[in-house]
Design an enzyme around this catalytic site. Structure first.
Site, short mmCIF file in Angstrom:
data_model
loop_
_atom_site.label_atom_id
_atom_site.label_comp_id
_atom_site.label_asym_id
_atom_site.label_seq_id
_atom_site.Cartn_x
_atom_site.Cartn_y
_atom_site.Cartn_z
N HIS A 136 -7.32 -6.14 0.85
CA HIS A 136 -6.13 -5.31 1.10
C HIS A 136 -5.35 -5.78 2.34
O HIS A 136 -4.38 -5.14 2.73
CB HIS A 136 -6.61 -3.85 1.32
N ASP B 211 -10.12 -5.71 -3.32
CA ASP B 211 -9.56 -4.64 -2.49
C ASP B 211 -10.46 -3.42 -2.61
O ASP B 211 -10.67 -2.89 -3.71
CB ASP B 211 -8.15 -4.32 -3.01
N SER C 44 0.83 -1.20 0.00
CA SER C 44 0.00 0.00 0.00
C SER C 44 0.87 1.26 0.00
O SER C 44 1.63 1.49 -0.94
CB SER C 44 -0.96 -0.05 1.20
#
Length: 284
Positions: free
Chosen positions: A262, A229, A152
């Site tokens: 995620h 995600d 991320s």
């Protein structure tokens, strides 16, 4: 202030050791913690290549070490894992903890230019201070053989740091990286506050912009992205990076993984592929 690292915990795992350290960082102006996973050593004088992991928003140096399961393959491949924290801590700057996507736990791996956030120099910490600290204090690490990856915000950090420092890192990969921060809400908030309104400065920390500036990327970039995600379409936008790589003729393996989100469940599922991707580059 003690700049030399002090060991604060140690746990054996897959024949090696997870060790956590604390030190004072002159670059950040505060005490910092980081983790190293040392694989089992075949001999007293053996040196391990280093694989840096950069974590995402709200994380510390502990998340990856406790949740990813990366140590199993790092142990068998003989690669040391280094996980720094994600921002300065304990400085008590006004507003530093007002939101989860900016300030503490959200250093974005850049060098802030706005005076209020002058301690937020995570780019220099990761690229300069930490490798120097490791090479001076851990003779079992071969810091000249290094690669970098992350998740991320940390995926953004890994990609931008690699593209600007290909002489320092053999390979790069990322899980669900923030590849085009100048065009997404998380990125725009961070870049405006840390760097001010000059958009040209923002582009220096945007992998999609940088890929066109650095011709000659030869090592394949590996990215895994979960198709379920919730941040995929408005924050992460991997296809923007994919288009830029195609234009720049940069080798990219972008793997869209159906059903994955995620989280660290996603990371743990595919971490072995990433460790092996880097081990191959580090041991060439």
């Amino acid at each position: 202030m003690e700049t030399k690292p002090t060991e604060i915990s140690s746990s054996k795992m897959f024949g090696g050791y997870n060790k956590r350290y604390k030190h004072y960082s002159p670059i950040l102006g505060c005490s910092m913690t980081f983790h190293i996973y040392f694989p089992p050593s075949p001999s007293l004088c053996h040196k391990f290549p280093v694989l840096y992991w950069l974590s995402g928003l709200t994380c510390t140096d502990e998340n990856f070490i406790s949740k990813s399961g990366a140590q199993r393959v790092a142990s068998s491949e003989g690669v040391a894992l280094v996980a720094p924290d994600t921002s300065p801590r304990g400085l008590n700057v006004e507003g530093e903890a007002d939101s989860w996507d900016f300030g503490v736990g959200a250093g974005f791996y850049l060098n802030a230019t706005q005076d209020k956030w002058k301690n937020w120099q995570m780019y220099d910490y990761v690229v300069k201070e930490l490798p120097k600290l490791l090479s001076e204090n851990f003779p079992q690490l071969e810091t000249s053989r290094a690669s970098i990856f992350g998740h991320s915000m940390g995926g953004h950090g890994a990609l931008t740091i690699y593209l600007k420092n290909q002489d320092k890192y053999k390979s790069v990969s990322a899980f669900a990286p923030l590849v085009n921060p100048i065009n997404c809400p998380w990125g725009q908030k961070a870049l405006m506050n840390y760097l001010g309104g000059n958009k040209a400065e923002w582009e220096e920390y945007d992998a999609t912009c940088l890929i066109t500036k650095f011709n000659g990327v030869r090592a394949t970039i590996l990215i895994d992205q979960g198709e379920d995600d919730k941040f995929l379409h408005d924050q992460l936008m991997p296809h923007k990076f994919e288009e830029a790589c195609k234009k720049a003729n940069v080798p990219l393996l972008l793997r869209l993984q159906p059903g994955y989100d995620h989280s660290y469940y996603f990371i743990a599922t595919f971490i072995d592929d990433h460790i092996r991707h880097h081990a191959q580059a580090l041991n060439l």
